[in-house]
Write a protein that holds these residues in place. Structure first.
Motif, PDB file in Angstrom:
ATOM      1  N   UNK A  76       0.849  -1.298  -0.066  1.00  0.00           N
ATOM      2  CA  UNK A  76       0.021   0.116   0.105  1.00  0.00           C
ATOM      3  C   UNK A  76       0.881   1.313   0.331  1.00  0.00           C
ATOM      4  N   UNK A  77       2.262   1.050   0.348  1.00  0.00           N
ATOM      5  CA  UNK A  77       3.001   2.164   0.329  1.00  0.00           C
ATOM      6  C   UNK A  77       3.721   2.464  -1.166  1.00  0.00           C
ATOM      7  N   UNK A  78       3.663   3.230  -1.905  1.00  0.00           N
ATOM      8  CA  UNK A  78       4.401   3.270  -3.220  1.00  0.00           C
ATOM      9  C   UNK A  78       5.775   3.459  -3.141  1.00  0.00           C
ATOM     10  N   UNK A  79       6.330   4.028  -2.109  1.00  0.00           N
ATOM     11  CA  UNK A  79       7.459   4.074  -1.727  1.00  0.00           C
ATOM     12  C   UNK A  79       8.259   2.667  -1.691  1.00  0.00           C
ATOM     13  N   UNK A  80       7.669   1.647  -1.254  1.00  0.00           N
ATOM     14  CA  UNK A  80       8.039   0.270  -1.207  1.00  0.00           C
ATOM     15  C   UNK A  80       8.463  -0.373  -2.722  1.00  0.00           C
ATOM     16  N   UNK A  81       7.475   0.200  -3.631  1.00  0.00           N
ATOM     17  CA  UNK A  81       7.803  -0.395  -4.962  1.00  0.00           C
ATOM     18  C   UNK A  81       8.973   0.182  -5.575  1.00  0.00           C
ATOM     19  N   UNK A  82       9.234   1.424  -5.127  1.00  0.00           N
ATOM     20  CA  UNK A  82      10.653   2.096  -5.496  1.00  0.00           C
ATOM     21  C   UNK A  82      11.794   1.629  -4.918  1.00  0.00           C
ATOM     22  N   UNK A  83      11.686   1.430  -3.590  1.00  0.00           N
ATOM     23  CA  UNK A  83      12.778   0.724  -2.923  1.00  0.00           C
ATOM     24  C   UNK A  83      13.126  -0.730  -3.617  1.00  0.00           C
TER      25      UNK A  83
END
Length: 360
Positions: free
Chosen positions: A176-183
């Motif tokens: 649910x955290x878009x940052x996770x996909x970036x990491x």
């Protein structure tokens, strides 16, 4: 530059926060109050940074720059419906600007639309919100964070003499955290083709407890001695994974990454349980968000040095640079910036380890 993201030094960012002449999706926004009411909406408290750093640094910056400004504070406890209700409550209580770190960044567009109907500008904090245009975004170059973690893990395994294609476990953040996909993207940019990913998890709520469960599952499935390294997206989950590995009876823990420079994570680096963390200058991020929120709440335009496309619009953005920190770099980064003092890090139980690390 990566996909429109420009990572700039924090000091440079703070200098431009109050400048004029930028095109924001909703124009000037706000009612132009001299002393606006600012709503700060943070996602959860399991990750210690939010209550221990983000909130106090944000509130302190607002107080120093606009003593008569009011901050309404909300924490959603990782509950998306609760946060949606909190946004509605903030608008009802007269917020002139929203600073929103979304629990579910794909689900808050209706609340942002409601804010815009009231001419209340919105600043996305830390996590990019998708599906709607809004006024500003303040975060770090998250793909770069993942790349740093992946490279650090490769370096650590090489230093230990691991040959061939090491087998690793990846413990990513919440979907649910878009940052996770970036990491995750950044880590895969570095790791793919160089390692075998034995197990990979997307961890609900960024939960350390769930990360511990995932690591226990991975050890059972792969075998304790076959795991050469662990890519953990943050320090809290690293703590959970380390607990699982200690329970499994590792004589020497495989190297594991982290992020956020949580005090417990830094202490684990000192003792050798954790290999590295990605240090984010959260005080600078919170200060940048506070500066920008005041400007927007006063009905003034901002001048952001970058923009990020969220799939709907180009969002004016302030992107700060992350820093990879291993044991030998704690003193020149985390301590030097007064993020933590040596006394905070070096408890009596860590006295010998701190001396060996050059902190005493």
């Amino acid at each position: 530059m990566r996909g429109g993201w420009i990572a700039l030094p924090a000091v440079a960012l703070l200098l431009v926060a109050g400048c004029s002449d930028s095109s924001t999706p909703s124009g000037k926004g706000g009612g132009g109050k001299k002393n606006p009411t600012i709503a700060l909406l943070l996602p959860e408290s399991k990750t210690t940074r939010y209550e221990s750093v983000d909130r106090p640094k944000f509130e302190a910056k607002v107080k120093s720059r606009c003593p008569a400004c009011k901050v309404l504070y909300f924490n959603a406890d990782q509950d998306a419906p609760k946060q949606q209700s909190q946004i509605e409550a903030a608008l009802t209580q007269g917020a002139d600007v929203l600073v929103l770190d979304a629990v579910d960044a794909a689900a808050v567009a209706p609340q942002i639309h409601a804010a815009q109907q009231k001419k209340v500008p919105v600043l996305a904090y830390d996590r990019l919100i998708k599906g709607i245009a809004y006024d500003a975004f303040v975060s770090f170059d998250n793909v770069r964070v993942g790349e740093m973690q992946g490279q650090a893990l490769l370096d650590a395994m090489k230093a230990r003499g691991v040959t061939g294609k090491p087998k690793i476990v990846m413990i990513n953040g919440a979907k649910t955290d878009p940052s996770s996909a970036d990491y995750k993207k950044g880590a895969h940019n570095v790791l793919d083709g160089k390692v075998t990913i034995g197990r990979e998890y997307d961890t609900p709520d960024w939960s350390p407890d769930k990360a511990q469960d995932e690591m226990e599952q991975a050890i059972t499935a792969l075998g304790r001695d076959s795991v050469n390294g662990v890519l953990s997206a943050n320090d809290g989950m690293a703590g959970g994974a380390i607990a699982a590995m200690k329970r499994a009876g590792y004589a020497k823990l495989p190297p594991i990454t982290g992020q956020d420079a949580e005090l417990a994570g830094v202490q684990r680096i000192v003792t050798g349980d954790q290999y590295m963390t990605v240090y984010l200058d959260i005080p600078a991020q919170a200060a940048q968000a506070a500066e920008t929120a005041i400007t927007l709440g006063r009905g003034e335009k901002i001048k952001a040095p970058a923009s990020v496309n969220n799939g709907t619009a180009d969002i004016p953005a302030y992107m700060l640079s992350p820093t990879a920190v291993t044991k030998d770099k704690i003193k020149d980064t985390i301590v030097k910036d007064s993020f933590y003092t040596v006394d905070q890090i070096c408890t009596a139980a860590l006295a010998t380890a701190c001396t060996a690390a050059g902190l005493r």
